[in-house]
Design a protein around this motif. Sequence first.
Motif, short mmCIF file in Angstrom:
data_model
loop_
_atom_site.label_atom_id
_atom_site.label_comp_id
_atom_site.label_asym_id
_atom_site.label_seq_id
_atom_site.Cartn_x
_atom_site.Cartn_y
_atom_site.Cartn_z
N GLY A 1 0.82 -1.20 0.00
CA GLY A 1 0.00 0.00 0.00
C GLY A 1 0.86 1.25 0.00
N ARG A 2 0.27 2.38 0.39
CA ARG A 2 0.96 3.67 0.38
C ARG A 2 1.45 4.01 1.79
N LEU A 3 2.68 4.52 1.83
CA LEU A 3 3.32 4.86 3.10
C LEU A 3 3.21 6.36 3.37
N SER A 4 2.86 6.73 4.61
CA SER A 4 2.79 8.14 4.97
C SER A 4 3.11 8.31 6.45
N LEU A 5 3.41 9.56 6.84
CA LEU A 5 3.73 9.88 8.23
C LEU A 5 2.79 10.97 8.71
N LEU A 6 2.14 10.72 9.84
CA LEU A 6 1.28 11.71 10.47
C LEU A 6 2.02 12.28 11.67
N GLY A 7 2.12 13.61 11.74
CA GLY A 7 2.86 14.19 12.85
C GLY A 7 2.62 15.67 13.02
N TYR A 8 3.05 16.19 14.16
CA TYR A 8 2.92 17.62 14.43
C TYR A 8 3.91 18.38 13.55
N ASN A 9 3.41 19.41 12.88
CA ASN A 9 4.23 20.24 12.01
C ASN A 9 4.48 21.57 12.73
N SER A 10 5.70 21.77 13.18
CA SER A 10 6.01 22.95 13.99
C SER A 10 5.87 24.25 13.20
N SER A 11 6.11 24.22 11.89
CA SER A 11 6.01 25.43 11.10
C SER A 11 4.56 25.85 10.87
N LYS B 1 15.14 -3.79 12.88
CA LYS B 1 14.10 -3.20 13.73
C LYS B 1 13.65 -1.82 13.26
N LEU B 2 14.39 -1.24 12.31
CA LEU B 2 14.08 0.11 11.86
C LEU B 2 13.52 0.10 10.44
N LEU B 3 12.60 1.01 10.19
CA LEU B 3 12.10 1.25 8.85
C LEU B 3 12.63 2.62 8.43
N LEU B 4 13.44 2.64 7.37
CA LEU B 4 14.05 3.88 6.89
C LEU B 4 13.16 4.50 5.83
N HIS B 5 12.94 5.82 5.91
CA HIS B 5 11.97 6.45 5.01
C HIS B 5 12.33 7.90 4.73
N ASP B 6 11.64 8.52 3.76
CA ASP B 6 11.92 9.91 3.39
C ASP B 6 10.72 10.82 3.60
N CYS B 7 9.82 10.46 4.50
CA CYS B 7 8.68 11.34 4.79
C CYS B 7 9.17 12.68 5.33
N ASP B 8 8.49 13.77 4.97
CA ASP B 8 8.81 15.07 5.55
C ASP B 8 8.52 15.02 7.04
N ALA B 9 9.47 15.48 7.86
CA ALA B 9 9.31 15.38 9.31
C ALA B 9 10.00 16.53 10.01
N ARG B 10 9.23 17.32 10.74
CA ARG B 10 9.78 18.36 11.61
C ARG B 10 10.06 17.74 12.98
N SER B 11 10.66 18.52 13.87
CA SER B 11 11.01 17.99 15.19
C SER B 11 9.79 17.51 15.95
N GLY B 12 8.65 18.15 15.80
CA GLY B 12 7.45 17.73 16.51
C GLY B 12 6.84 16.44 16.02
N ALA B 13 7.35 15.89 14.91
CA ALA B 13 6.83 14.65 14.36
C ALA B 13 7.38 13.41 15.06
N SER B 14 8.38 13.59 15.92
CA SER B 14 8.93 12.44 16.66
C SER B 14 7.82 11.71 17.40
N GLY B 15 7.76 10.40 17.24
CA GLY B 15 6.72 9.62 17.86
C GLY B 15 5.49 9.43 16.99
N GLY B 16 5.45 10.10 15.85
CA GLY B 16 4.30 10.02 14.96
C GLY B 16 4.18 8.66 14.28
N PRO B 17 2.97 8.28 13.89
CA PRO B 17 2.76 6.97 13.27
C PRO B 17 3.14 6.94 11.80
N LEU B 18 3.91 5.94 11.42
CA LEU B 18 4.14 5.66 10.01
C LEU B 18 3.00 4.74 9.58
#
Length: 225
Positions: free
Chosen positions: A101-111, A133-150
């Motif tokens: 399927g399609r991969l995306s990241l949901l997270g807080y955007n500080s800007s 144990k890690l999934l490497l990705h290129d989703c846009d991520a600001r500092s507030g996105a830490s902990g966000g669901p992939l």
Amino acid sequence: MRGTATHIKSLSTDTNQSIIVTAAHILFDVKSGKKYASCRYLPQNKRLSAIAFKAISDHSFDPLNTNKITQSENDIVFVALARSLQQPALLLSESQVIGEGRLSLLGYNSSQNQLTESTDCQQYASIQFASKKLLLHDCDARSGASGGPLLLRAKNNQPAKLIAVHGGTLLVNGIGQTESNSASPDGAVADPERWINQARRVDQSVLLRLQQFVAYLAKDSQGQR
């Protein structure tokens, strides 16, 4: 604002208490490495609806660990909230094949001071940052996105599944050592051997830890610690 967390469910979360998952590092002060005395969850980023943490699951995250791969592999934690959430919960699920399927990241955007979704992300393999144990990705991520669901969104419009928890960015410094940042470089193109975003995969060990945490909460509610 330290990061993002997600209301979750799984086959083992048959409990009256609401549980969230996030990156463990957001519980610690980045400079001192000391754990914060208290933290609160803001449902849908609504600041006037903050909910206190009731219990935090066991974890192996060490904020002062110099091995950034190992540190990232342990950067996940479950939290039981002091009161129940009304918002829907995402399903915690194992997945190895992003082609499902399609991969995306949901997270807080500080800007933008709001939750946003980075879509059409790519998964990467790396020799420099190799880890099962890690999934490497290129989703846009600001500092507030830490902990966000992939998220993995199936092609048949089934509900999205949470397959990993975003932890930050792995990068190689000028002397060839691996470091970690909470956000990826603005405008930079991902290079999996030099810098790449990482997320802790949901695997059997993560699901087992959640199951044990739920069992602990059940005993605690019955006064049987």
